[in-house]
Design an enzyme around this catalytic site. Structure first.
Site, mmCIF file in Angstrom:
data_model
loop_
_atom_site.group_PDB
_atom_site.id
_atom_site.type_symbol
_atom_site.label_atom_id
_atom_site.label_comp_id
_atom_site.label_asym_id
_atom_site.label_seq_id
_atom_site.Cartn_x
_atom_site.Cartn_y
_atom_site.Cartn_z
ATOM 1 N N LYS A 112 23.510 16.060 7.500
ATOM 2 C CA LYS A 112 22.072 16.321 6.566
ATOM 3 C C LYS A 112 22.630 15.966 5.505
ATOM 4 O O LYS A 112 21.771 16.426 4.098
ATOM 5 C CB LYS A 112 22.150 18.733 7.093
ATOM 6 C CG LYS A 112 21.372 18.263 8.358
ATOM 7 C CD LYS A 112 19.914 18.122 8.567
ATOM 8 C CE LYS A 112 19.337 18.072 10.299
ATOM 9 N NZ LYS A 112 19.991 18.131 11.024
HETATM 10 C C1 LIG Z 1 20.026 17.136 12.551
HETATM 11 C C2 LIG Z 1 20.907 16.591 13.087
HETATM 12 C C3 LIG Z 1 20.583 16.120 14.858
HETATM 13 C C4 LIG Z 1 18.574 15.607 14.672
HETATM 14 O O1 LIG Z 1 18.384 15.144 13.410
HETATM 15 P P1 LIG Z 1 16.876 14.896 13.613
HETATM 16 O O2 LIG Z 1 16.551 13.311 11.964
HETATM 17 O O3 LIG Z 1 16.692 16.092 13.128
HETATM 18 O O4 LIG Z 1 15.940 13.585 14.361
HETATM 19 C C5 LIG Z 1 21.493 15.468 15.279
HETATM 20 N N1 LIG Z 1 22.889 15.627 14.761
HETATM 21 C C6 LIG Z 1 22.676 16.851 14.890
HETATM 22 C C7 LIG Z 1 24.337 17.103 13.923
HETATM 23 C C8 LIG Z 1 21.682 17.598 13.317
HETATM 24 O O5 LIG Z 1 22.725 18.177 12.820
#
Ligand SMILES: *Cc1c(COP(=O)(O)O)cnc(C)c1O
Length: 468
Positions: A112
């Site tokens: 993120k």
């Molecule tokens: C947010 C997240 C995901 C999922 O990603 P999306 O964009 O919501 O599909 C997978 N793994 C981790 C560690 C995340 O923080």
């Protein structure tokens, strides 16, 4: 560059408009009216460039005239200076034709950060120029709060308040939030559950007077700018491995569909992508969709990969818009039906088009641990459970042997030490940047689960009090 809503009836906006709006007025999500196109020669010319240089070239056409070149160059540079790897999102080889793309070298050790570090600075830049200030409020069960806090800390035009359920996050998760002592960062430990935190945030957005007085905003997971920032690492990884002269597939552990949609967007801009593999955990609504064409809600159950424990994937609507030939009214109808009935089904034509590019595979908790154990045994690499879902799905789908498969490593294993220890017997250590986390001073306000008390606290801190 103009952006249109997936539901067809919200105003067409420019980049600055979609950045600040987040969700479209008609409940839809913004997407570019037309995709910018990078030619094969332009992609080849990106080989060997730094991440920041690729980022500038890839994002420039999406911005239009919203931000000057010099300002944007500085914003991009500052955003990725916070990463502790010179390549920002390095590739690591696991097998003769299988790579990991590590997205966890940012401040909070999860992918993120890649988008949010940029989003916080873009927000701040645009707001400052407009002479505005926003109050961002959000609820977290522990995973995403710290990425939002790190994105907004020390930004002059932003105050951020993150509510977490007191005593219900892990200590690492809490400390990643509460040890940020910047004066514009406010952690609230609510005496309640995660649902209570979410209800408080919703209630604040539903209180028009409070909302207007605080100029409330959110760093939404559906904000177009987050998708835009995620396109970069697909292109950077692709050209590093030889694209457009080499065939590439990506395997993406998927929750809200934001990350894998960014891969789809990278393909629309010209990166040749052979296959996009969607990895699900036990909450496998997407895997079921790509098998049957039916999107059907079932309950959510906790898994070893909590960031993928989702009931619906909000960003899927962006793909649906294209599958339905960009017919916004039809998307609006479909989503309305989905809300009411808990399911919708696309036709064979749409499913066929989706399946030409996407494949999906479910990896349950037992398989997740087996993947972590196997990869550790084969390569010495330690995967976090989210990454393991992507790697497991990538291995399960068979492709032509000359296609390079890149699995996205979405979190550092030290963020999920219990699952990793259960699989390998090894408890992964925090990287140097967080090694002293347990000695850091914390600041947090413990508040009762009472809306008026939380609102008073926020008003006090922002100085935007009710006129008496
Ligand atoms: C947010 C997240 C995901 C999922 O990603 P999306 O964009 O919501 O599909 C997978 N793994 C981790 C560690 C995340 O923080």
């Amino acid at each position: 560059m103009k952006y249109v809503s997936t539901r067809g009836s919200a105003p067409v906006l420019d980049f600055e408009g979609v950045l600040l709006a987040g969700l479209a007025e008609d409940g839809g999500l913004y997407v570019p009216q037309e995709w910018p196109a990078f030619s094969a020669a332009e992609l080849r010319a990106m080989r060997g460039l730094s991440y920041v240089e690729i980022a500038e070239r890839v994002m420039r056409p999406f911005l239009g005239s919203a931000i000057s070149d010099a300002d944007f160059a500085r914003i991009v540079r500052d955003s990725y200076e916070t990463f502790d790897h010179r390549a920002v999102t390095p590739l690591k080889q696991l097998d003769s034709n299988f790579w990991l793309l590590e997205l966890f070298h940012g401040p909070t050790l999860a992918f993120k950060d890649v988008a949010l570090q940029l989003l916080g600075r873009l927000f701040d830049h645009v707001l400052t120029r407009r002479g505005e200030r926003v109050t961002i409020v959000g609820a977290t069960s522990g995973d995403t709060g710290s990425a939002a806090i790190e994105a907004c800390r020390d930004r002059a035009a932003i105050d951020i308040f993150i509510l977490h359920p007191k005593g219900r996050t892990s200590e690492v998760q809490r400390r990643q939030m509460t040890s940020v002592l910047s004066s514009n960062v406010h952690n609230i430990a609510l005496e309640g559950t995660f649902d209570d935190c979410q209800d408080q945030v919703k209630a604040m957005f539903n209180d028009p007077a409070f909302r207007a007085r605080q100029n409330l905003s959110a760093v939404n997971s559906i904000n177009w700018a987050r998708i835009m920032a995620q396109i970069i690492y697909y292109i950077a990884a692709g050209v590093a491995l030889g694209a457009p002269d080499r065939r590439i597939a990506f395997s993406v552990p998927t929750g809200n569909f934001g990350n894998v949609y960014a891969a789809y967007a990278a393909k629309q801009t010209g990166l040749p992508v052979e296959k996009l593999i969607v990895g699900s955990n036990r909450n496998d609504i997407l895997t079921r969709f790509f098998r049957s064409g039916e999107m059907k809600i079932e309950g959510v159950e906790p898994s070893l990969s909590p960031s993928m424990d989702i009931q619906v994937s909000s960003n899927f609507e962006r793909l649906l818009f294209d599958l339905l030939d960009r017919d916004g009214a039809l998307v609006a109808d479909t989503m309305k039906g989905f809300r009411a009935a808990g399911s919708f089904k696309v036709g064979d034509n749409q499913l066929g088009r989706a399946s030409a590019l996407f494949a999906a595979h479910r990896i349950d908790d037992t398989e997740t641990k087996a993947v972590i154990r196997a990869v550790h045994g084969e390569t010495g690499e330690i995967l976090d459970p989210h990454t393991a879902v992507g790697v497991g799905a990538g291995r399960a789908i068979s492709l032509d042997p000359d296609i390079a498969v890149v699995a996205l490593a979405c979190a550092h294993p030290a963020k999920f030490p219990d699952a990793v220890e259960a699989a390998t017997g090894i408890r992964p250590a925090l990287p140097p940047r967080l090694a002293d986390l347990f000695e850091r001073e914390e600041r947090v306000a413990v508040l009762p689960n009472d809306l008026a008390t939380v609102q008073d606290y926020i008003s006090e801190k922002t100085g935007r009090k009710e006129a008496v």
